[in-house]
Write an enzyme that holds these catalytic residues in place. Structure first.
Site, PDB file in Angstrom:
ATOM      1  N   GLU A  52      -6.585 -10.606  -0.213  1.00  0.00           N
ATOM      2  CA  GLU A  52      -7.324 -10.359   1.043  1.00  0.00           C
ATOM      3  C   GLU A  52      -8.831 -10.357   0.763  1.00  0.00           C
ATOM      4  O   GLU A  52      -9.573  -9.528   1.230  1.00  0.00           O
ATOM      5  CB  GLU A  52      -6.880  -9.029   1.664  1.00  0.00           C
ATOM      6  N   GLU A  59       0.793  -1.239   0.000  1.00  0.00           N
ATOM      7  CA  GLU A  59       0.000   0.000   0.000  1.00  0.00           C
ATOM      8  C   GLU A  59       0.827   1.292   0.000  1.00  0.00           C
ATOM      9  O   GLU A  59       0.734   2.120   0.915  1.00  0.00           O
ATOM     10  CB  GLU A  59      -0.936   0.009   1.219  1.00  0.00           C
TER      11      GLU A  59
HETATM   12  O1  G3I Z   1      -4.891  -9.621  19.509  1.00  0.00           O
HETATM   13  C1  G3I Z   1      -4.139  -8.507  20.026  1.00  0.00           C
HETATM   14  C2  G3I Z   1      -4.420  -8.354  21.503  1.00  0.00           C
HETATM   15  O2  G3I Z   1      -3.927  -9.518  22.185  1.00  0.00           O
HETATM   16  C3  G3I Z   1      -3.710  -7.111  21.990  1.00  0.00           C
HETATM   17  O3  G3I Z   1      -4.003  -6.928  23.356  1.00  0.00           O
HETATM   18  C4  G3I Z   1      -4.168  -5.913  21.161  1.00  0.00           C
HETATM   19  C5  G3I Z   1      -3.487  -4.644  21.594  1.00  0.00           C
HETATM   20  O4  G3I Z   1      -2.150  -4.660  21.104  1.00  0.00           O
HETATM   21  O5  G3I Z   1      -3.862  -6.116  19.780  1.00  0.00           O
HETATM   22  C6  G3I Z   1      -4.541  -7.260  19.282  1.00  0.00           C
HETATM   23  O6  G3I Z   1      -4.102  -7.400  17.968  1.00  0.00           O
HETATM   24  C7  G3I Z   1      -4.759  -6.573  17.004  1.00  0.00           C
HETATM   25  C8  G3I Z   1      -5.074  -7.473  15.826  1.00  0.00           C
HETATM   26  O7  G3I Z   1      -5.609  -6.706  14.755  1.00  0.00           O
HETATM   27  C9  G3I Z   1      -6.063  -8.571  16.207  1.00  0.00           C
HETATM   28  O8  G3I Z   1      -7.285  -8.003  16.499  1.00  0.00           O
HETATM   29  C10 G3I Z   1      -3.795  -5.492  16.586  1.00  0.00           C
HETATM   30  O9  G3I Z   1      -3.622  -4.605  17.648  1.00  0.00           O
HETATM   31  C11 G3I Z   1      -4.374  -4.774  15.383  1.00  0.00           C
HETATM   32  O10 G3I Z   1      -3.399  -3.846  14.893  1.00  0.00           O
HETATM   33  C12 G3I Z   1      -4.673  -5.767  14.289  1.00  0.00           C
HETATM   34  O11 G3I Z   1      -5.255  -5.097  13.193  1.00  0.00           O
HETATM   35  C13 G3I Z   1      -4.960  -5.693  11.929  1.00  0.00           C
HETATM   36  C14 G3I Z   1      -4.607  -4.560  10.957  1.00  0.00           C
HETATM   37  O12 G3I Z   1      -4.407  -5.058   9.633  1.00  0.00           O
HETATM   38  C15 G3I Z   1      -3.340  -3.854  11.393  1.00  0.00           C
HETATM   39  O13 G3I Z   1      -2.276  -4.775  11.418  1.00  0.00           O
HETATM   40  C16 G3I Z   1      -6.189  -6.432  11.439  1.00  0.00           C
HETATM   41  O14 G3I Z   1      -6.383  -7.589  12.250  1.00  0.00           O
HETATM   42  C17 G3I Z   1      -5.996  -6.856   9.984  1.00  0.00           C
HETATM   43  O15 G3I Z   1      -7.212  -7.401   9.454  1.00  0.00           O
HETATM   44  C18 G3I Z   1      -5.590  -5.673   9.113  1.00  0.00           C
HETATM   45  O16 G3I Z   1      -5.303  -6.186   7.836  1.00  0.00           O
HETATM   46  C19 G3I Z   1      -4.951  -5.222   6.835  1.00  0.00           C
HETATM   47  C20 G3I Z   1      -3.861  -5.833   5.984  1.00  0.00           C
HETATM   48  O17 G3I Z   1      -2.751  -6.137   6.794  1.00  0.00           O
HETATM   49  C21 G3I Z   1      -3.490  -4.882   4.849  1.00  0.00           C
HETATM   50  N1  G3I Z   1      -4.672  -4.568   4.035  1.00  0.00           N
HETATM   51  C22 G3I Z   1      -5.748  -3.981   4.832  1.00  0.00           C
HETATM   52  C23 G3I Z   1      -6.157  -4.943   5.943  1.00  0.00           C
HETATM   53  C24 G3I Z   1      -7.318  -4.387   6.729  1.00  0.00           C
HETATM   54  O18 G3I Z   1      -6.933  -3.216   7.401  1.00  0.00           O
END
Ligand code: G3I
Length: 362
Positions: free
Chosen positions: A274, A166
């Site tokens: 995705e 991205e």
């Molecule tokens: O599970 C942990 C939890 O244990 C912890 O306490 C908490 C605080 O740090 O974080 C939790 O993890 C989160 C994770 O999602 C699971 O819910 C992360 O903080 C959070 O940043 C993460 O978000 C992910 C996001 O990318 C950022 O990395 C999403 O799951 C994921 O679906 C999203 O995916 C992105 C692709 O990588 C790129 N394209 C877009 C897509 C959607 O945004």
């Protein structure tokens, strides 16, 4: 034993009956479970001639039904966030590989491939790194070490990587909010060298550029194609391009097809990286996922997998759904609580979307 006797019995009755009149006897092959023989019992990974991937989370894999669904239906996994820079590069002196190792070991134990996501993404530079305010020399030398260490650690076990994710905004300009833009006079050159660093760490890994709305946004697609042309000219080792395919039931299918054909004109591997299909496109609090809505979603999935199957075989890599079950989709937080974008419902049953996806496969 009883079951087999019953089946053989039916078989002989049918054969006997067929010998005694002109009527053509249709022998119905009931599958082993005896379920409706008209519903395909093949799984996605059994039918596909390329990898069928899913974004998974370590914590969701602790749910045995989720784990079994991943193993049954998928042949590749992508860490939904565990293999991103911010989740591994926890300080200037330490990496935390725990979650990434878990996913890679889970894949190995269950004969699944791993797609590494993602090495360089503007949203995943760790705070300590951003706050260090490195100049371009220091910034790049540290990112080179990170890529070398991480790709090197998983050499031979992670078969492909989203090296860069991205970098273009809507319309194709370089993203303003990226930490990279103010540091590098030539951000594209930096990205190209990141592909070189990854290649040096694992020469056999397939290296991708990944972005969203690639097939819908002609300006972004043009910028990507220009970057690919430059990479090829400079010898930067790019193998493929991914479009995330976060689309919807009402996404214009002709626009999708036109953009997909243009994306394929790069001649690179094409990754639908995705995939999820939103249904509650109005974000309505009173939305109901009716059978009609489910059928429309099934047709959308079939359109997409049919479109992917039309690629030359040497450009097929994988179709990855961004999640396994509606129960854990990122979209309930990012879009609307009443959203049902994936192939399995919250109880891990196949939705019509699963059959649509399957029927689009050759
Ligand atoms: O599970 C942990 C939890 O244990 C912890 O306490 C908490 C605080 O740090 O974080 C939790 O993890 C989160 C994770 O999602 C699971 O819910 C992360 O903080 C959070 O940043 C993460 O978000 C992910 C996001 O990318 C950022 O990395 C999403 O799951 C994921 O679906 C999203 O995916 C992105 C692709 O990588 C790129 N394209 C877009 C897509 C959607 O945004």
């Amino acid at each position: 034993m009883i079951n087999k006797q019953i089946i053989w019995g039916i078989f002989f009755v049918l054969i006997f009956a067929s010998c005694n009149n002109d009527e053509k006897v249709v022998f119905i092959n009931a599958d082993e479970s005896g379920t409706n023989p008209n519903v395909p019992t093949q799984t996605l990974k059994e039918k596909a001639k390329f990898k069928i991937g899913a974004a998974v989370k370590m914590k969701d894999l602790q749910d045995v039904n989720y784990k079994n669904a991943v193993i049954k239906h998928y042949s590749q996994i992508t860490g939904e966030f565990e293999m991103k820079m911010a989740n591994i590069w926890t300080s200037s002196t330490a990496y935390n590989y725990t979650a990434a190792d878990y996913l890679v070991n889970f894949a190995k134990d269950n004969s699944l491939e791993v797609h590494g996501h993602t090495l360089v993404w503007y949203r995943s530079f760790p705070d300590w790194f951003v706050n260090a305010k490195y100049d371009s020399i220091a910034f790049e030398s540290k990112v080179k070490v990170f890529i070398t260490d991480v790709v090197g650690r998983y050499k031979g076990r992670v078969k492909s990587w989203d090296v860069v994710n991205e970098v273009f905004a809507d319309g194709g300009a370089l993203r303003e909010e990226s930490i990279i833009k103010p540091i590098f006079k030539d951000p594209i050159g930096f990205y190209g060298r990141c592909f070189q660093y990854a290649k040096a760490a694992d020469p056999d890994a397939k290296l991708f550029y990944n972005d969203y709305n690639v097939v819908l946004d002609a300006g972004k697609r043009s910028a990507i194609k220009k970057m690919v042309t430059r990479f090829k000219a400079k010898g930067y080792p790019i193998d493929g391009v991914g479009d995330q395919f976060h689309y919807a039931n009402d996404t214009n299918k002709q626009t999708m097809q036109t953009g997909f054909t243009d994306m394929a004109s790069t001649g690179l591997l094409i990754h639908i990286s995705e995939l999820d299909i939103k249904v509650n496109t109005a974000k309505s609090d009173s939305y109901v996922f009716t059978d009609a809505e489910a059928q429309k979603q099934s047709e959308t999935y079939k359109y997409i997998t049919s479109m992917y199957e039309a690629l030359p075989q040497n450009q097929k890599f994988a179709i990855t759904t961004w999640g396994v079950t509606d129960k854990f989709t990122w979209l309930t937080e990012a879009w609307h609580p009443k959203e049902y974008p994936l192939l399995l419902d919250s109880e891990f049953n196949k939705k019509p979307a699963y059959q649509g996806f399957l029927s689009g496969l050759k």
